[in-house]
Motif scaffolding. Structure first.
Motif, PDB file in Angstrom:
ATOM      1  N   PHE A   1      19.202  90.627 -39.145  1.00 15.40           N
ATOM      2  CA  PHE A   1      18.938  89.425 -39.918  1.00 15.40           C
ATOM      3  C   PHE A   1      17.455  89.089 -39.774  1.00 15.40           C
ATOM      4  CE2 PHE A   1      23.538  88.755 -39.178  1.00 15.40           C
ATOM      5  CZ  PHE A   1      23.935  88.553 -40.499  1.00 15.40           C
ATOM      6  N   PRO A   2      16.774  88.731 -40.869  1.00 20.22           N
ATOM      7  CA  PRO A   2      15.329  88.494 -40.806  1.00 20.22           C
ATOM      8  C   PRO A   2      14.997  87.165 -40.132  1.00 20.22           C
ATOM      9  CG  PRO A   2      16.154  87.990 -42.987  1.00 20.22           C
ATOM     10  CD  PRO A   2      17.313  88.570 -42.227  1.00 20.22           C
ATOM     11  N   ASN A   3      13.706  87.009 -39.809  1.00 22.50           N
ATOM     12  CA  ASN A   3      13.197  85.738 -39.286  1.00 22.50           C
ATOM     13  C   ASN A   3      13.992  85.261 -38.077  1.00 22.50           C
ATOM     14  OD1 ASN A   3      11.405  83.522 -39.308  1.00 22.50           O
ATOM     15  ND2 ASN A   3      12.879  82.261 -40.433  1.00 22.50           N
ATOM     16  N   SER A   4      14.272  86.203 -37.180  1.00 23.09           N
ATOM     17  CA  SER A   4      15.088  85.872 -36.008  1.00 23.09           C
ATOM     18  C   SER A   4      14.805  86.879 -34.907  1.00 23.09           C
ATOM     19  CB  SER A   4      16.576  85.887 -36.381  1.00 23.09           C
ATOM     20  OG  SER A   4      16.953  87.136 -36.911  1.00 23.09           O
ATOM     21  N   ALA A   5      15.452  86.690 -33.789  1.00 13.66           N
ATOM     22  CA  ALA A   5      15.219  87.532 -32.610  1.00 13.66           C
ATOM     23  C   ALA A   5      15.689  88.970 -32.845  1.00 13.66           C
ATOM     24  CB  ALA A   5      15.955  86.943 -31.414  1.00 13.66           C
ATOM     25  N   ARG A   6      15.203  89.875 -31.996  1.00 14.33           N
ATOM     26  CA  ARG A   6      15.670  91.264 -31.929  1.00 14.33           C
ATOM     27  C   ARG A   6      15.511  92.002 -33.253  1.00 14.33           C
ATOM     28  NH1 ARG A   6      19.231  87.885 -29.793  1.00 14.33           N
ATOM     29  NH2 ARG A   6      19.244  87.736 -27.519  1.00 14.33           N
ATOM     30  N   GLN A   7      14.323  91.920 -33.818  1.00 15.67           N
ATOM     31  CA  GLN A   7      14.081  92.616 -35.080  1.00 15.67           C
ATOM     32  C   GLN A   7      14.090  94.136 -34.916  1.00 15.67           C
ATOM     33  OE1 GLN A   7      13.701  91.239 -38.411  1.00 15.67           O
ATOM     34  NE2 GLN A   7      14.877  89.796 -37.162  1.00 15.67           N
ATOM     35  N   ASP A   8      14.124  94.614 -33.684  1.00  8.83           N
ATOM     36  CA  ASP A   8      14.184  96.046 -33.430  1.00  8.83           C
ATOM     37  C   ASP A   8      15.616  96.547 -33.276  1.00  8.83           C
ATOM     38  OD1 ASP A   8      14.586  94.613 -31.066  1.00  8.83           O
ATOM     39  OD2 ASP A   8      13.717  96.181 -29.811  1.00  8.83           O
ATOM     40  N   GLN A   9      16.623  95.667 -33.489  1.00 11.95           N
ATOM     41  CA  GLN A   9      18.023  96.052 -33.286  1.00 11.95           C
ATOM     42  C   GLN A   9      18.810  95.853 -34.581  1.00 11.95           C
ATOM     43  OE1 GLN A   9      19.885  94.503 -29.703  1.00 11.95           O
ATOM     44  NE2 GLN A   9      17.892  94.236 -28.719  1.00 11.95           N
ATOM     45  N   ASN A  10      19.411  96.926 -35.050  1.00 17.96           N
ATOM     46  CA  ASN A  10      20.254  96.850 -36.239  1.00 17.96           C
ATOM     47  C   ASN A  10      21.626  96.271 -35.895  1.00 17.96           C
ATOM     48  OD1 ASN A  10      18.258  97.892 -37.853  1.00 17.96           O
ATOM     49  ND2 ASN A  10      19.132  99.947 -37.971  1.00 17.96           N
ATOM     50  N   ASN A  11      22.273  95.731 -36.916  1.00 17.77           N
ATOM     51  CA  ASN A  11      23.593  95.123 -36.748  1.00 17.77           C
ATOM     52  C   ASN A  11      24.701  96.080 -37.187  1.00 17.77           C
ATOM     53  OD1 ASN A  11      22.719  92.528 -35.807  1.00 17.77           O
ATOM     54  ND2 ASN A  11      22.064  92.072 -37.895  1.00 17.77           N
ATOM     55  N   PRO A  12      25.876  95.917 -36.599  1.00 21.33           N
ATOM     56  CA  PRO A  12      26.197  95.126 -35.412  1.00 21.33           C
ATOM     57  C   PRO A  12      25.625  95.766 -34.157  1.00 21.33           C
ATOM     58  CG  PRO A  12      28.127  96.323 -36.169  1.00 21.33           C
ATOM     59  CD  PRO A  12      27.069  96.551 -37.194  1.00 21.33           C
ATOM     60  N   LEU A  13      25.534  94.982 -33.101  1.00 19.01           N
ATOM     61  CA  LEU A  13      24.897  95.445 -31.880  1.00 19.01           C
ATOM     62  C   LEU A  13      25.821  96.284 -31.003  1.00 19.01           C
ATOM     63  CD1 LEU A  13      22.989  92.190 -30.829  1.00 19.01           C
ATOM     64  CD2 LEU A  13      22.225  94.040 -32.341  1.00 19.01           C
ATOM     65  N   SER A  14      27.110  96.286 -31.325  1.00 16.19           N
ATOM     66  CA  SER A  14      28.082  97.029 -30.524  1.00 16.19           C
ATOM     67  C   SER A  14      29.108  97.666 -31.453  1.00 16.19           C
ATOM     68  CB  SER A  14      28.785  96.099 -29.528  1.00 16.19           C
ATOM     69  OG  SER A  14      29.409  95.024 -30.213  1.00 16.19           O
ATOM     70  N   GLU A  15      29.805  98.655 -30.924  1.00 17.68           N
ATOM     71  CA  GLU A  15      30.888  99.279 -31.685  1.00 17.68           C
ATOM     72  C   GLU A  15      32.150  98.418 -31.622  1.00 17.68           C
ATOM     73  OE1 GLU A  15      30.524 101.677 -33.590  1.00 17.68           O
ATOM     74  OE2 GLU A  15      29.005 103.070 -32.838  1.00 17.68           O
ATOM     75  N   LEU A  16      33.047  98.626 -32.551  1.00 16.91           N
ATOM     76  CA  LEU A  16      34.362  98.017 -32.454  1.00 16.91           C
ATOM     77  C   LEU A  16      35.065  98.514 -31.191  1.00 16.91           C
ATOM     78  CD1 LEU A  16      35.569  98.443 -36.142  1.00 16.91           C
ATOM     79  CD2 LEU A  16      35.116  96.256 -35.001  1.00 16.91           C
ATOM     80  N   PRO A  17      35.867  97.669 -30.535  1.00 16.22           N
ATOM     81  CA  PRO A  17      36.568  98.104 -29.322  1.00 16.22           C
ATOM     82  C   PRO A  17      37.772  98.995 -29.607  1.00 16.22           C
ATOM     83  CG  PRO A  17      37.158  95.843 -29.839  1.00 16.22           C
ATOM     84  CD  PRO A  17      36.080  96.234 -30.813  1.00 16.22           C
ATOM     85  N   VAL A  18      38.208  99.026 -30.866  1.00 17.57           N
ATOM     86  CA  VAL A  18      39.299  99.904 -31.299  1.00 17.57           C
ATOM     87  C   VAL A  18      38.894 100.508 -32.641  1.00 17.57           C
ATOM     88  CG1 VAL A  18      41.098  98.595 -30.108  1.00 17.57           C
ATOM     89  CG2 VAL A  18      40.527  98.022 -32.472  1.00 17.57           C
ATOM     90  N   SER A  19      39.570 101.539 -33.051  1.00 16.72           N
ATOM     91  CA  SER A  19      39.267 102.120 -34.350  1.00 16.72           C
ATOM     92  C   SER A  19      39.716 101.178 -35.463  1.00 16.72           C
ATOM     93  CB  SER A  19      39.980 103.464 -34.501  1.00 16.72           C
ATOM     94  OG  SER A  19      41.382 103.269 -34.631  1.00 16.72           O
ATOM     95  N   LYS A  20      39.144 101.361 -36.641  1.00 13.91           N
ATOM     96  CA  LYS A  20      39.559 100.543 -37.784  1.00 13.91           C
ATOM     97  C   LYS A  20      41.039 100.744 -38.083  1.00 13.91           C
ATOM     98  CE  LYS A  20      36.226 101.935 -40.654  1.00 13.91           C
ATOM     99  NZ  LYS A  20      35.198 102.586 -39.809  1.00 13.91           N
TER     100      LYS A  20
END
Length: 253
Positions: free
Chosen positions: A35-54
Motif C-alpha cells: 500500500f502506498p504512502n505507508s510503512a514497509r514500502q520494501d515489502q509486498n503484500n500479503p506479508l505472510s502465507e496462508l496457514p492452510v491451503s486455499k
C-alpha cells in the motif's frame, strides 16, 4: 461457536452448525505491491502465507461474508478461486453488483433482519478511520451473528472506535467481539482500524465480552504488533478478556 484466524481479516467461523468464510484475502505471500504512502514500502503484500491451503480453507464452507471490497478483504485470488454458487453476503447493493459481475450467483445484501439457515446476520455500522481519511476509505460494515443455541458474536470489521461501535454493543450485548486491531495507517490521515486504545475502549464498553484481535501484521501498513497489543492489555488489566491469535489459531466458545 469456533472462530479461526486465517490471515489479516480473513476468518473461518463455525456458528450454529454452519461454516462461514469472512473477508477472503487469498493471494500468495508477496503477490501484490505494498500500500502506498505507508510503512514497509520494501515489502509486498500479503506479508505472510496462508496457514492452510486455499482448498483446505474453503472445504465445508456454507456461506461467504465480504464486509467491503478493499483488496486485503477480497482480492483477485479470492475472485478466481472461491466457488461462485456459495451464498454471499455483502454490505450494500453497490458491492453486491460488483460481486455478481465477478461471477457470484447468490449474492445477498446484509440488513437489520437478514437470516441464513436460522442464523440472524445483522449488518452493523463502522467508520474506516477518522476525519478526511473517511472520504478515501469508503463505506464498510460489520456483522452480528445471533442464534438461540449460540453466544452472540460481533465481527466489527474495518472500523475505529467511535459512537457507532458503542451503539452496536448496547443494542446487541455481544459475548464475543472480533476487532480489526492492527492500527493500520497511511503516513497522513491517522488510523484506519482500531489501535490499542480503541481495543481498550471496546473492553470498557463490553467488560464481560471476550475480544479477539484480527487484521494484524499481514499487510505493509500495520503499526500495532501482536506483542505490543498483548503487553498493553496486560498493563491495563484486561489480558484475560483478549485473545491475540496467530494465523491458523482457533478458539471455541
Amino acid at each position: 461457536m469456533k472462530i479461526e484466524q486465517i490471515r489479516n481479516a480473513t476468518l473461518r467461523i463455525q456458528y450454529a452448525g454452519k461454516h462461514f468464510l469472512v473477508d477472503p484475502f487469498l493471494g500468495d505471500k508477496g503477490s501484490y505491491p505494498p500500500f502506498p504512502n505507508s510503512a514497509r514500502q520494501d515489502q509486498n503484500n500479503p506479508l505472510s502465507e496462508l496457514p492452510v491451503s486455499k482448498e483446505q480453507l474453503v472445504e465445508g464452507i456454507d456461506a461467504l461474508i465480504i464486509t467491503h471490497l478493499h483488496m486485503d478483504h477480497y482480492d483477485e485470488a479470492a475472485k478466481e478461486f472461491l466457488p461462485k454458487h456459495l451464498p454471499l453476503f455483502s454490505q450494500n447493493e453497490e458491492d453486491a453488483q460488483v460481486l455478481r459481475n465477478d461471477g457470484f450467483t447468490n449474492v445477498n445484501v446484509l440488513g437489520e433482519d437478514t437470516s441464513y439457515e436460522g442464523i440472524s446476520l445483522i449488518k452493523t455500522q463502522g467508520e474506516h478511520g477518522r476525519g478526511e481519511i473517511l472520504k478515501m476509505a469508503g463505506l464498510v460494515c460489520g456483522v452480528v451473528f445471533k442464534h438461540e443455541d449460540e453466544k452472540t458474536l460481533y465481527v466489527a470489521g474495518d472500523t475505529v472506535w467511535y459512537a457507532g461501535v458503542q451503539q452496536e454493543i448496547d443494542a446487541h450485548q455481544p459475548e464475543v467481539i472480533v476487532l480489526n486491531a492492527g492500527d493500520n495507517q497511511f503516513l497522513e490521515g491517522g488510523s484506519l482500524v482500531m489501535g490499542k486504545e480503541d481495543v481498550l475502549q471496546t473492553h470498557q464498553a463490553a467488560p464481560q465480552a471476550t475480544l479477539i484481535a484480527s487484521h494484524m501484521e499481514a499487510v505493509n501498513h500495520w503499526t500495532l504488533s501482536r506483542e505490543e497489543l498483548k503487553a498493553f492489555a496486560a498493563e491495563q488489566g484486561f489480558s484475560d478478556k483478549l485473545h491475540v491469535p496467530q494465523d491458523g489459531e482457533a478458539f471455541e466458545f
